[in-house]
Design a protein around this motif. Structure first.
Motif, PDB file in Angstrom:
ATOM      1  N   HIS A  91      -2.699  10.343   0.367  1.00 18.51           N
ATOM      2  CA  HIS A  91      -1.710   9.890  -0.614  1.00 18.51           C
ATOM      3  C   HIS A  91      -2.094  10.410  -1.990  1.00 18.51           C
ATOM      4  O   HIS A  91      -1.264  10.911  -2.729  1.00 18.51           O
ATOM      5  CB  HIS A  91      -1.642   8.358  -0.621  1.00 18.51           C
ATOM      6  N   GLY A  92      -3.363  10.267  -2.347  1.00 15.64           N
ATOM      7  CA  GLY A  92      -3.845  10.758  -3.637  1.00 15.64           C
ATOM      8  C   GLY A  92      -4.136   9.665  -4.630  1.00 15.64           C
ATOM      9  O   GLY A  92      -5.139   9.709  -5.333  1.00 15.64           O
ATOM     10  N   GLU A  93      -3.266   8.650  -4.702  1.00 13.65           N
ATOM     11  CA  GLU A  93      -3.481   7.527  -5.613  1.00 13.65           C
ATOM     12  C   GLU A  93      -2.912   6.231  -5.010  1.00 13.65           C
ATOM     13  O   GLU A  93      -2.008   5.623  -5.587  1.00 13.65           O
ATOM     14  CB  GLU A  93      -2.837   7.785  -6.981  1.00 13.65           C
ATOM     15  N   PRO A  94      -3.436   5.782  -3.870  1.00 10.55           N
ATOM     16  CA  PRO A  94      -2.886   4.572  -3.244  1.00 10.55           C
ATOM     17  C   PRO A  94      -3.438   3.273  -3.838  1.00 10.55           C
ATOM     18  O   PRO A  94      -3.900   2.382  -3.120  1.00 10.55           O
ATOM     19  CB  PRO A  94      -3.306   4.742  -1.784  1.00 10.55           C
ATOM     20  N   HIS A  95      -3.400   3.170  -5.178  1.00 12.50           N
ATOM     21  CA  HIS A  95      -3.872   1.950  -5.841  1.00 12.50           C
ATOM     22  C   HIS A  95      -2.821   0.845  -5.689  1.00 12.50           C
ATOM     23  O   HIS A  95      -1.684   1.112  -5.248  1.00 12.50           O
ATOM     24  CB  HIS A  95      -4.209   2.231  -7.307  1.00 12.50           C
ATOM     25  N   PRO A  96      -3.140  -0.402  -6.032  1.00 11.94           N
ATOM     26  CA  PRO A  96      -2.196  -1.511  -5.822  1.00 11.94           C
ATOM     27  C   PRO A  96      -0.841  -1.311  -6.494  1.00 11.94           C
ATOM     28  O   PRO A  96       0.171  -1.811  -5.988  1.00 11.94           O
ATOM     29  CB  PRO A  96      -2.939  -2.712  -6.417  1.00 11.94           C
ATOM     30  N   GLY A  97      -0.796  -0.576  -7.595  1.00  9.21           N
ATOM     31  CA  GLY A  97       0.484  -0.324  -8.247  1.00  9.21           C
ATOM     32  C   GLY A  97       1.389   0.592  -7.459  1.00  9.21           C
ATOM     33  O   GLY A  97       2.592   0.662  -7.721  1.00  9.21           O
ATOM     34  N   ASN A  98       0.832   1.304  -6.491  1.00 12.30           N
ATOM     35  CA  ASN A  98       1.618   2.229  -5.666  1.00 12.30           C
ATOM     36  C   ASN A  98       1.819   1.716  -4.240  1.00 12.30           C
ATOM     37  O   ASN A  98       2.179   2.491  -3.350  1.00 12.30           O
ATOM     38  CB  ASN A  98       0.947   3.603  -5.620  1.00 12.30           C
ATOM     39  N   LEU A  99       1.565   0.426  -4.015  1.00 16.20           N
ATOM     40  CA  LEU A  99       1.811  -0.182  -2.707  1.00 16.20           C
ATOM     41  C   LEU A  99       2.677  -1.418  -2.911  1.00 16.20           C
ATOM     42  O   LEU A  99       2.222  -2.430  -3.454  1.00 16.20           O
ATOM     43  CB  LEU A  99       0.500  -0.545  -2.016  1.00 16.20           C
ATOM     44  N   LEU A 100       3.928  -1.326  -2.498  1.00 15.32           N
ATOM     45  CA  LEU A 100       4.868  -2.432  -2.654  1.00 15.32           C
ATOM     46  C   LEU A 100       4.740  -3.405  -1.499  1.00 15.32           C
ATOM     47  O   LEU A 100       4.610  -2.994  -0.336  1.00 15.32           O
ATOM     48  CB  LEU A 100       6.307  -1.901  -2.690  1.00 15.32           C
ATOM     49  N   ASN A 101       4.798  -4.698  -1.809  1.00 15.90           N
ATOM     50  CA  ASN A 101       4.862  -5.711  -0.762  1.00 15.90           C
ATOM     51  C   ASN A 101       6.333  -6.066  -0.573  1.00 15.90           C
ATOM     52  O   ASN A 101       6.973  -6.603  -1.475  1.00 15.90           O
ATOM     53  CB  ASN A 101       4.057  -6.946  -1.152  1.00 15.90           C
ATOM     54  N   THR A 102       6.893  -5.717   0.583  1.00  8.67           N
ATOM     55  CA  THR A 102       8.323  -5.911   0.835  1.00  8.67           C
ATOM     56  C   THR A 102       8.523  -6.690   2.132  1.00  8.67           C
ATOM     57  O   THR A 102       7.573  -6.948   2.884  1.00  8.67           O
ATOM     58  CB  THR A 102       9.043  -4.553   0.958  1.00  8.67           C
ATOM     59  N   LYS A 103       9.776  -7.036   2.414  1.00 11.81           N
ATOM     60  CA  LYS A 103      10.089  -7.729   3.665  1.00 11.81           C
ATOM     61  C   LYS A 103       9.807  -6.842   4.871  1.00 11.81           C
ATOM     62  O   LYS A 103       9.649  -7.341   5.985  1.00 11.81           O
ATOM     63  CB  LYS A 103      11.549  -8.173   3.661  1.00 11.81           C
ATOM     64  N   ARG A 104       9.755  -5.547   4.667  1.00 15.31           N
ATOM     65  CA  ARG A 104       9.404  -4.601   5.743  1.00 15.31           C
ATOM     66  C   ARG A 104       7.894  -4.425   5.872  1.00 15.31           C
ATOM     67  O   ARG A 104       7.428  -3.684   6.725  1.00 15.31           O
ATOM     68  CB  ARG A 104      10.035  -3.239   5.474  1.00 15.31           C
ATOM     69  N   GLY A 105       7.139  -5.077   5.004  1.00 12.89           N
ATOM     70  CA  GLY A 105       5.693  -4.903   4.969  1.00 12.89           C
ATOM     71  C   GLY A 105       5.289  -4.014   3.806  1.00 12.89           C
ATOM     72  O   GLY A 105       6.132  -3.587   3.007  1.00 12.89           O
ATOM     73  N   PRO A 106       4.011  -3.696   3.661  1.00 12.30           N
ATOM     74  CA  PRO A 106       3.548  -2.848   2.558  1.00 12.30           C
ATOM     75  C   PRO A 106       4.089  -1.421   2.694  1.00 12.30           C
ATOM     76  O   PRO A 106       4.029  -0.826   3.764  1.00 12.30           O
ATOM     77  CB  PRO A 106       2.018  -2.869   2.711  1.00 12.30           C
ATOM     78  N   LEU A 107       4.615  -0.893   1.573  1.00 18.14           N
ATOM     79  CA  LEU A 107       5.182   0.455   1.559  1.00 18.14           C
ATOM     80  C   LEU A 107       4.617   1.233   0.376  1.00 18.14           C
ATOM     81  O   LEU A 107       4.617   0.736  -0.760  1.00 18.14           O
ATOM     82  CB  LEU A 107       6.711   0.402   1.454  1.00 18.14           C
ATOM     83  N   PHE A 108       4.171   2.454   0.630  1.00 19.54           N
ATOM     84  CA  PHE A 108       3.622   3.279  -0.443  1.00 19.54           C
ATOM     85  C   PHE A 108       4.726   3.982  -1.230  1.00 19.54           C
ATOM     86  O   PHE A 108       5.759   4.370  -0.676  1.00 19.54           O
ATOM     87  CB  PHE A 108       2.672   4.334   0.136  1.00 19.54           C
ATOM     88  N   VAL A 109       4.487   4.135  -2.525  1.00 19.47           N
ATOM     89  CA  VAL A 109       5.385   4.863  -3.423  1.00 19.47           C
ATOM     90  C   VAL A 109       4.563   5.894  -4.193  1.00 19.47           C
ATOM     91  O   VAL A 109       3.346   5.962  -4.051  1.00 19.47           O
ATOM     92  CB  VAL A 109       6.101   3.907  -4.412  1.00 19.47           C
TER      93      VAL A 109
END
Length: 280
Positions: A183-201
């Motif tokens: 990913h390159g920068e999978p810090h907490p700001g780039n991982l959304l907690n959603t109803k589908r589960g955690p999703l990277f942005v």
């Protein structure tokens, strides 16, 4: 972005969506730095708008997202009602994404690690021309070494960042046999907690390197749930990650909110990370 540029960016995002048949009467700013992320309503689309100098990065991000969606990666997907591409309007590059309502709960370390392992597994299934993480380190080094680009960086701190970036990154990259797409920068700001589960942005940072380089961006508790991770390598990668972060904050043109705080904090994190490596 500065206020005048931000206003033009918001209008560029709204107008682009409208021309594509997505009703965008209102705009809500989600994040504003050197790029801006905005929620368009009532079509409920997330628009990412960047100055045209970032056009190549935006196109790369869209290509990464398109390929990863085909292999079931846990990521925020492109908006399905429009073509998966980057649109240019005014002086901006615009990409349109699915908006996910966030779940107001912290992602457990085990779930974070699971999402990252699944993301890495998906990345191993695609063929993509991506830079090595050392290329990004080299970019940070150029900023540190160029006093015109980082005129306010104290000389002692300049030397700290230079030695950390040059020496540690070289040590990390000696053996590239286990490198893969990251990913390159999978810090907490780039991982959304959603109803589908955690999703990277924020996929534009995709690069090659050891998985420990990604793990160094995650909260420390996460590494304990990632099978096979090299703890010592994670510590070295974390020092390099914070050195890159600090280098970007000392750029003359950096626009990160609370930049003065993060300039000092970034340097403090570098020293703490080096200490954990036994290099303080």
């Amino acid at each position: 972005m500065e206020p005048s540029e931000l206003c033009r960016a918001l209008e560029a995002g709204r107008a682009t969506a409208s021309e594509l048949g997505l009703r965008a009467d209102d705009v809500v700013v989600i994040n504003n730095s050197d790029r801006v992320a905005m929620r368009l309503l009532p079509c409920d689309v997330l628009a990412r708008v960047a100055p045209l100098r970032h056009l190549a990065d935006s196109e790369f991000e869209v290509e990464v997202a398109r390929r990863l969606a085909d292999v079931g990666a846990p990521l925020a997907e492109l908006e399905p009602r429009v073509a998966p591409r980057v649109y240019v309007r005014d002086t901006f590059a615009i990409s349109l994404w699915t908006y996910y309502e966030p779940v107001e709960a912290e992602i457990a370390p085990a779930d974070y690690a699971d999402a990252l392992m699944r993301h890495h597994a998906a990345l191993r299934q695609i063929d993509l021309d991506a830079p090595h993480f050392t290329d990004r380190v080299a970019g940070a080094l150029r900023e540190v070494n160029d006093r015109e680009q980082s005129p306010e960086l104290p000389e002692a701190d300049r030397e700290l960042l230079h030695s950390t970036l040059s020496q540690l990154s070289a040590a990390i990259s000696v053996n590239r046999a286990g490198d893969q797409l990251l990913h390159g920068e999978p810090h907490p700001g780039n991982l959304l907690n959603t109803k589908r589960g955690p999703l990277f942005v924020d996929l534009a940072t995709c690069c090659r390197g050891p998985v420990e380089f990604d793990l160094a961006h995650a909260p420390e508790e996460v590494e304990n749930h990632y099978a096979g991770a090299d703890q010592a390598l994670i510590h070295r990668c974390r020092a390099v990650d914070w050195a890159m972060f600090a280098a970007w904050r000392w750029r003359r043109e950096d626009q990160m909110p609370d930049r003065d705080y993060w300039r000092a904090e970034g340097l403090n994190r570098v020293r703490a990370s080096l200490s954990r490596c036994g290099l303080g």
